[in-house]
Design an enzyme around this catalytic site. Structure first.
Site, PDB file in Angstrom:
ATOM      1  CD  GLU A  80      69.908 -46.002 -17.999  1.00 41.03           C
ATOM      2  OE1 GLU A  80      69.851 -44.806 -17.646  1.00 41.03           O
ATOM      3  OE2 GLU A  80      70.942 -46.552 -18.411  1.00 41.03           O
ATOM      4  CG  HIS A  96      66.781 -47.854 -22.695  1.00 43.34           C
ATOM      5  ND1 HIS A  96      67.499 -47.316 -23.738  1.00 43.34           N
ATOM      6  CD2 HIS A  96      67.675 -48.562 -21.960  1.00 43.34           C
ATOM      7  CE1 HIS A  96      68.766 -47.687 -23.625  1.00 43.34           C
ATOM      8  NE2 HIS A  96      68.902 -48.451 -22.561  1.00 43.34           N
ATOM      9  CG  HIS A 115      70.554 -52.256 -25.282  1.00 44.28           C
ATOM     10  ND1 HIS A 115      71.107 -53.026 -24.267  1.00 44.28           N
ATOM     11  CD2 HIS A 115      70.287 -51.051 -24.718  1.00 44.28           C
ATOM     12  CE1 HIS A 115      71.167 -52.321 -23.152  1.00 44.28           C
ATOM     13  NE2 HIS A 115      70.662 -51.120 -23.388  1.00 44.28           N
ATOM     14  CD  GLU A 143      53.154 -47.855 -44.258  1.00 49.91           C
ATOM     15  OE1 GLU A 143      52.995 -48.204 -43.086  1.00 49.91           O
ATOM     16  OE2 GLU A 143      52.291 -47.969 -45.144  1.00 49.91           O
ATOM     17  CG  HIS A 197      73.287 -47.363 -24.191  1.00 47.40           C
ATOM     18  ND1 HIS A 197      73.733 -47.116 -22.918  1.00 47.40           N
ATOM     19  CD2 HIS A 197      72.199 -48.163 -24.025  1.00 47.40           C
ATOM     20  CE1 HIS A 197      72.984 -47.743 -22.035  1.00 47.40           C
ATOM     21  NE2 HIS A 197      72.040 -48.385 -22.687  1.00 47.40           N
TER      22      HIS A 197
END
Ligand code: 2HA
Ligand code: ZN
Length: 278
Positions: free
Chosen positions: A116, A139, A141, A169, A210
């Site tokens: 990525e 990134h 999952h 919050e 994803h």
């Protein structure tokens, strides 16, 4: 030369990746992190003239030339980063309009940066234009955010409002909201470009079915951002099938804006004089 494994950026990276694994956000080789390093600080730990090898990036980003990043490796498990940082992480410096990455440290089994990488570098570029202090793209999952993309509309205003309503919050932690991409093929320049476009207006970008991307000035802030959104998604997944008889109203969110000196994304809350909606 100081010991790079003791560098604050390295210990913080290892600590963060381990915490992400422990949260269940990074199964197997899931997830990736890139942290932009200060050249002077990196120079205390590395010979900046010694290039181990050069890896083509597959994209062109002149604005990142000379920038140095600590990046997780492709196919590597977050679970293992703490045990073998030099195999699972690498430090690269971009050059040649961003088309080449000079490896300065790491990927010691012959590996390379995350698949990525385009989404990370394009997102860095987009966030730096909004906030020059941005240093991290992350990134992962997280299960509840992912689950939410199966049962909730992907409309960004609606998705954001639902998350804001789940914990008091949330609107304070991510007043810019959450942007959402539909399912796209991962690991491509196309999803990188789409993510970077979404990063222009929010620090969180959901990849439907994803995972999520987060951006921030340091690892703690970015981790906390994802952690907060994931907590909200968890609450949503606990209550989505039940009648909702209470919620946080827009009026209450305006009180939070005042109390914490933040401004919710334009048009995402009903204005006080027009009453509140759901
Ligand atoms: O690197 O998470 O999106 C594994 C991934 C790809
Ligand atoms: Zn992923």
């Amino acid at each position: 030369m100081k010991d790079i494994l003791a560098a604050p950026f390295m210990t913080e990276m290892i600590r963060t990746a381990t915490a992400m694994y422990d949260h269940g956000w990074d199964e197997r080789n899931g997830g990736n992190i890139s942290l932009m390093l200060d050249e002077k600080e990196a120079g205390e730990y590395l010979d900046m003239h010694s290039v181990l090898r050069t890896i083509p990036t597959g994209f062109s980003m002149p604005e990142l030339d000379g920038k140095i990043f600590l990046v997780t490796g492709t196919g590597k498990y977050f679970r293992n980063i703490q045990y073998e940082p030099e195999v699972n992480l690498g430090i690269i410096r971009l050059r040649g309009c961003g088309q080449q990455a000079d490896l300065l440290w790491g990927y010691s089994d012959g590996g390379q940066f995350t698949s990525e990488f385009p989404a990370h570098m394009m997102s860095h570029s987009a966030r730096l234009k909004v906030n020059p202090a941005n240093r991290v793209i992350m990134h992962c999952h997280p299960a509840n955010l992912l689950a939410m993309t199966y049962v909730h509309t992907l409309d960004e205003r609606e998705f954001t409002r639902t998350l804001w309503q789940m914990c008091t919050e949330c609107v304070v932690v991510f007043p810019d909201g959450v942007n959402v991409l539909p399912w796209m093929l991962c690991g491509t320049n196309e999803i990188g470009e789409a993510t970077a476009e979404k990063m222009k207006t929010a620090r969180l970008v959901v990849w439907s079915q994803h995972g999520i991307y987060g951006a921030g000035k340091d690892l703690d802030e970015t981790f906390g951002l994802i952690e907060t959104a994931e907590k909200a998604a968890e609450i949503y997944m606990k209550i989505a099938h039940l009648p909702r008889i209470n919620t946080i109203t827009d009026e209450q969110m305006h009180l939070l804006e005042k109390r914490f000196g933040i401004k919710a994304r334009e048009g995402y809350l009903e204005e006080p004089d027009r009453g509140t909606d759901k």
